[in-house]
Design a protein around this motif. Structure first.
Motif, PDB file in Angstrom:
ATOM      1  N   ARG A 103      -7.237   1.617 -22.273  1.00 15.17           N
ATOM      2  CA  ARG A 103      -7.933   1.064 -21.117  1.00 15.17           C
ATOM      3  C   ARG A 103      -7.203  -0.165 -20.573  1.00 15.17           C
ATOM      4  N   THR A 124      -7.717  -1.523 -14.851  1.00 17.29           N
ATOM      5  CA  THR A 124      -8.447  -1.648 -13.596  1.00 17.29           C
ATOM      6  C   THR A 124      -8.838  -3.112 -13.453  1.00 17.29           C
ATOM      7  N   ALA A 131     -12.849  -3.116 -10.111  1.00 15.07           N
ATOM      8  CA  ALA A 131     -14.056  -2.621 -10.777  1.00 15.07           C
ATOM      9  C   ALA A 131     -15.309  -3.030 -10.004  1.00 15.07           C
ATOM     10  N   VAL A 176     -15.632  -0.770  -6.959  1.00 16.51           N
ATOM     11  CA  VAL A 176     -16.076   0.576  -7.320  1.00 16.51           C
ATOM     12  C   VAL A 176     -17.573   0.569  -7.617  1.00 16.51           C
ATOM     13  N   ARG A 177     -18.049  -0.500  -8.249  1.00 20.45           N
ATOM     14  CA  ARG A 177     -19.499  -0.623  -8.476  1.00 20.45           C
ATOM     15  C   ARG A 177     -20.243  -0.748  -7.138  1.00 20.45           C
ATOM     16  N   TYR A 186     -15.706   6.698  -8.472  1.00 24.42           N
ATOM     17  CA  TYR A 186     -14.513   6.860  -9.298  1.00 24.42           C
ATOM     18  C   TYR A 186     -13.319   6.131  -8.677  1.00 24.42           C
ATOM     19  N   TYR A 187     -12.421   5.688  -9.565  1.00 22.29           N
ATOM     20  CA  TYR A 187     -11.140   5.138  -9.138  1.00 22.29           C
ATOM     21  C   TYR A 187     -10.074   5.859  -9.941  1.00 22.29           C
ATOM     22  N   ALA A 234      -9.247   6.096 -13.816  1.00 21.23           N
ATOM     23  CA  ALA A 234      -9.089   4.785 -14.444  1.00 21.23           C
ATOM     24  C   ALA A 234     -10.400   4.027 -14.567  1.00 21.23           C
ATOM     25  N   HIS A 235     -11.393   4.382 -13.754  1.00 23.08           N
ATOM     26  CA  HIS A 235     -12.664   3.654 -13.809  1.00 23.08           C
ATOM     27  C   HIS A 235     -13.764   4.516 -13.188  1.00 23.08           C
ATOM     28  N   VAL A 284     -18.141   4.415 -12.315  1.00 21.70           N
ATOM     29  CA  VAL A 284     -19.447   3.744 -12.326  1.00 21.70           C
ATOM     30  C   VAL A 284     -20.497   4.800 -12.034  1.00 21.70           C
ATOM     31  N   ARG A 320     -22.042  10.713 -13.446  1.00 22.05           N
ATOM     32  CA  ARG A 320     -20.724  11.250 -13.120  1.00 22.05           C
ATOM     33  C   ARG A 320     -20.693  12.743 -13.418  1.00 22.05           C
ATOM     34  N   PHE A 363     -13.469   8.082 -18.001  1.00 24.95           N
ATOM     35  CA  PHE A 363     -12.189   7.392 -18.097  1.00 24.95           C
ATOM     36  C   PHE A 363     -11.181   8.266 -18.837  1.00 24.95           C
TER      37      PHE A 363
END
Length: 262
Positions: free
Chosen positions: A82, A87, A92, A95-96, A107-108, A119-120, A122, A129, A135
């Motif tokens: 990670r 990220t 982050a 993305v949140r 998603y990222y 990579a990330h 939420v 998801r 991840f």
């Protein structure tokens, strides 16, 4: 050819990875005999590998259950992965924000070497998801919106090589598996700046994604959301505007960081 035939000539480290993979695929762990049967590997070889992996703490021996499970060293490896994928906190947070504003799992995804990797993520209990897109997910780029964004950014030779290596399996009846049709799909992504997939990865979920770019316009990542197909149909225009906004802000947040050079 049995699986044992394919393992016979492999180095011990490759056999150890195969053993770790099979143990990881069973939520309660496995006995040595179960591992040997699934891998079609001689039991003495399995015991030797188990002894090494328990000593290194990559596996743990659950003696009361006569099983072997994943060890705690793998948690440290996960944490290190990670950190390496990396990220930044500013990304982050965005993305949140995307998750909250879009009312959808967010998603990222980035290029990492020759892979396209999440990579990330939420999510929330009401907006989970897509399983297994957590991840580290790096599969089926042809059937995901963020994958299409990153494939569309590749030159023709690199994209062709990627698809030949990973394949274009049919995930659902809606998956685009014809190379000519997929080329046209990517051309549409380049023209619109938005990628969509309508139940192409899994039935019951659709996605939309936008590119994250450098100041020079190079695509280095993608932000995406997933939602119920009916919700997606009703809100696609609204969500596309939101995705472009967040992708632009993620792009600005990343500029000047080492991530852009990867």
């Amino acid at each position: 050819m049995g699986q044992n035939d394919s393992l016979t000539g492999l180095a011990s480290v490759q056999k150890a990875f195969a053993l770790l993979d099979v143990v990881a695929s069973h939520h309660r762990g496995m006995s040595a005999k179960e591992i040997a049967a699934e891998l079609q590997m001689p039991l003495p070889t399995v015991y030797r590998l188990l002894k090494t992996l328990v000593a290194s703490e990559h596996l743990v021996h659950l003696k009361d259950e006569s099983r072997f499970g994943l060890g705690y060293k793998l948690h440290a490896l996960d944490k290190s992965l990670r950190r390496q994928v990396g990220t930044p906190p500013s990304v982050a947070r965005l993305v949140r924000e995307l998750h909250v504003r879009a009312d959808a799992a967010a998603y990222y995804a980035v290029h990492r070497g020759e892979d396209i990797v999440v990579a990330h993520v939420v999510e929330s209990p009401t907006r989970p998801r897509i399983t297994p897109m957590g991840f580290g997910f790096n599969d089926a780029a042809h059937a995901t919106a963020f994958g299409k964004v990153l494939l569309a950014a590749m030159d023709a030779d690199r994209c062709r090589t990627y698809l030949q290596r990973h394949g274009m399996p049919s995930m659902t009846a809606a998956t685009i598996t014809d190379p000519v049709l997929f080329d046209a799909e990517l051309e549409g992504v380049r023209a619109s700046g938005i990628a969509v997939e309508r139940e192409e990865f899994i039935r019951g979920a659709s996605c939309m994604a936008a590119p994250v770019t450098t100041a020079a316009g190079q695509t280095v990542g993608s932000v995406a959301v997933s939602m119920d197909p009916s919700d997606f149909h009703a809100r696609s225009e609204e969500v596309s505007v939101l995705l472009r906004d967040v992708a632009s802000r993620v792009s600005r947040a990343l500029r000047g960081t080492p991530l852009l050079g990867r």
